[in-house]
Design an enzyme around this catalytic site. Structure first.
Site, short mmCIF file in Angstrom:
data_model
loop_
_atom_site.label_atom_id
_atom_site.label_comp_id
_atom_site.label_asym_id
_atom_site.label_seq_id
_atom_site.Cartn_x
_atom_site.Cartn_y
_atom_site.Cartn_z
N ASP A 246 0.83 -1.21 0.00
CA ASP A 246 0.00 0.00 0.00
C ASP A 246 0.87 1.26 0.00
OD1 ASP A 246 -2.40 1.39 0.13
OD2 ASP A 246 -3.17 0.31 1.86
N ASP B 164 -10.12 3.66 -3.11
CA ASP B 164 -10.81 2.47 -2.56
C ASP B 164 -12.26 2.36 -3.03
OD1 ASP B 164 -8.46 2.12 -1.23
OD2 ASP B 164 -9.32 2.17 0.78
C1 GLA Z 1 -5.86 1.45 1.72
C2 GLA Z 1 -6.07 0.41 0.61
C3 GLA Z 1 -7.21 -0.52 1.02
C4 GLA Z 1 -6.90 -1.19 2.35
C5 GLA Z 1 -6.61 -0.15 3.41
C6 GLA Z 1 -6.06 -0.78 4.69
O1 GLA Z 1 -6.93 2.31 1.83
O2 GLA Z 1 -6.34 1.04 -0.60
O3 GLA Z 1 -7.45 -1.49 0.01
O4 GLA Z 1 -5.79 -2.05 2.17
O5 GLA Z 1 -5.63 0.80 2.96
O6 GLA Z 1 -5.77 0.17 5.66
#
Ligand code: GLA
Length: 390
Positions: free
Chosen positions: A150, A205
């Site tokens: 990430d 997301d």
């Molecule tokens: C980010 C990623 C998500 C998830 C969260 C976890 O937002 O894009 O898919 O992994 O972090 O904290």
């Protein structure tokens, strides 16, 4: 032995880790599995993962292709140990991460894990910054097969360099690990990440809805719109990732879940389920395990689909498949159920007459010699497979 295969074989004899990590065999088709984040966020533990694995065996998901079980954020202790090693949370994963990996392997799954290129993960657990090689070795020692990486807390880092560094660290281990780049699309990873990882997020997301907005999330239709034009960057071993599935989550209706799944298959998106697979409605299970839909996603040609047309209330999407077949999706973007027409003459890539099968009703519905009209629920997709007529 073909020339390329011979070169690979010779290289493998000398540099096994390079060939293993570079092999398109790591993700010849889009990865499939389950990830903890969309439903459970950081509320994860060993028992949950065991129960998910057992449910996915019993309900047929594993055998339908969902073979990775991926822990997302929240699996580790809040601090590294005295030697700077990552440690799984000792209460919630009391048997240890190696034991969890062994359990998953013994049950026919691959073991996925998560971290961040920054100093901390998005949920505040230790990030990998300046620990690339150490963490890669740790994952290899636990039997990890897949790393989602990430992009939180990365002040001062450049994405292409940071991801290359971790990719190199993974390759330097003797364990092939799929590298899932989760940089949210800001630096256009589709322009630099082929060869660094096997898949890269193209968006922020996803949220469990058609087109709603959360604080950090957007519904699947918003993410779908962001895929237009990216199709040329995907192929075997290197996939655009419009984020994990929300099928069966939140306020989505069944037609919305079905529309989401159909389009993710047309996009050749990774199919990473994100719902509570221990307790799901039969209808949700039937969406996730529809083998004809999955075959479109996993088609060996590895072509990502594209948007053919966008009209008031209707979008047509299409994906080229092996053997001269095509998948076509007609999405009802209106807020009511509607009759949608598919005018084959407007699909100029069709060179012949094709038989048409509806992949949700599992009915043969004629051929492309005349236009096709069908009732489609709001935000649902009529998902069709075309096969050259004899
Ligand atoms: C980010 C990623 C998500 C998830 C969260 C976890 O937002 O894009 O898919 O992994 O972090 O904290």
């Amino acid at each position: 032995m073909k020339f390329a295969a011979m070169i690979s074989f010779l290289l493998f004899a000398v540099f096994p880790q390079v060939v293993l990590a570079d092999s398109p065999d790591l993700a010849p088709t889009p990865p499939m599995g389950w990830n903890s984040w969309n439903k459970f966020q950081t509320r994860i533990n060993e028992q949950l993962i065991h129960d998910v694995a057992e449910a996915m065996i019993a309900n047929g998901m594993r055998d339908a292709g969902y073979t990775c079980i991926n822990l997302d954020d929240g699996w580790s202790m809040k601090k590294r140990d005295d030697e700077g090693n990552l440690v799984g949370d000792t209460k919630r994963f009391s048997s240890g991460m190696k034991a969890l990996g062994d359990y998953l392997h013994d049950h026919g799954f691959k073991f996925g894990i998560y971290n961040c290129a920054g100093t901390q993960t998005c949920a505040g657990y230790p990030g990998t910054r300046d620990h690339d090689e150490q963490d890669a070795k740790t994952y290899a020692s636990w039997g990890v097969d897949y790393l989602k990486y990430d992009w939180c807390h990365t002040e001062g880092l450049k994405a292409p360099e940071a991801y290359k560094k971790m990719s190199d660290a993974l390759r330097a281990t003797d364990r092939p690990m799929v590298f899932s780049i989760c940089e949210w699309g800001g630096s256009k990873p589709w322009t630099w990440a082929n060869g660094v990882g096997q898949l890269w997020r193209t968006t922020g997301d996803i949220g469990p809805c058609y087109d709603c907005k959360g604080q950090y999330t957007n519904g699947w239709k918003t993410l779908l719109d962001q895929q237009v034009g990216l199709e040329k960057y995907a192929g075997p071993g290197h996939w655009n990732d419009p984020d994990m599935l929300e099928v069966g989550n939140g306020s989505m209706t069944l037609p919305e879940s079905r529309g989401h799944f159909s389009l993710w298959c047309i996009l050749a998106a990774p199919l990473i389920a994100g719902n509570d697979v221990r307790h799901m409605k039969d209808e949700v299970h039937d969406i996730l395990t529809n083998r004809d839909a999955i075959a479109v996603d996993q088609d060996p040609l590895g072509k990502q689909g594209f948007r053919v047309s966008k009209d008031d209330g209707k979008e047509i999407w299409a994906k080229e498949l092996s053997g001269g077949d095509w998948a076509v999706g007609a999405l009802n973007t209106g807020s009511e159920s509607a009759k949608l027409d598919v005018d084959w003459n407007k699909l100029d890539f069709l060179k012949d007459t094709y038989t048409v099968r509806d992949l949700w009703t599992k009915q043969d519905v004629g051929d492309t010699s005349k236009p096709y009209t069908t009732e489609v629920d709001s935000h649902d997709v009529a998902f069709l497979r075309l096969h050259p007529a004899k």
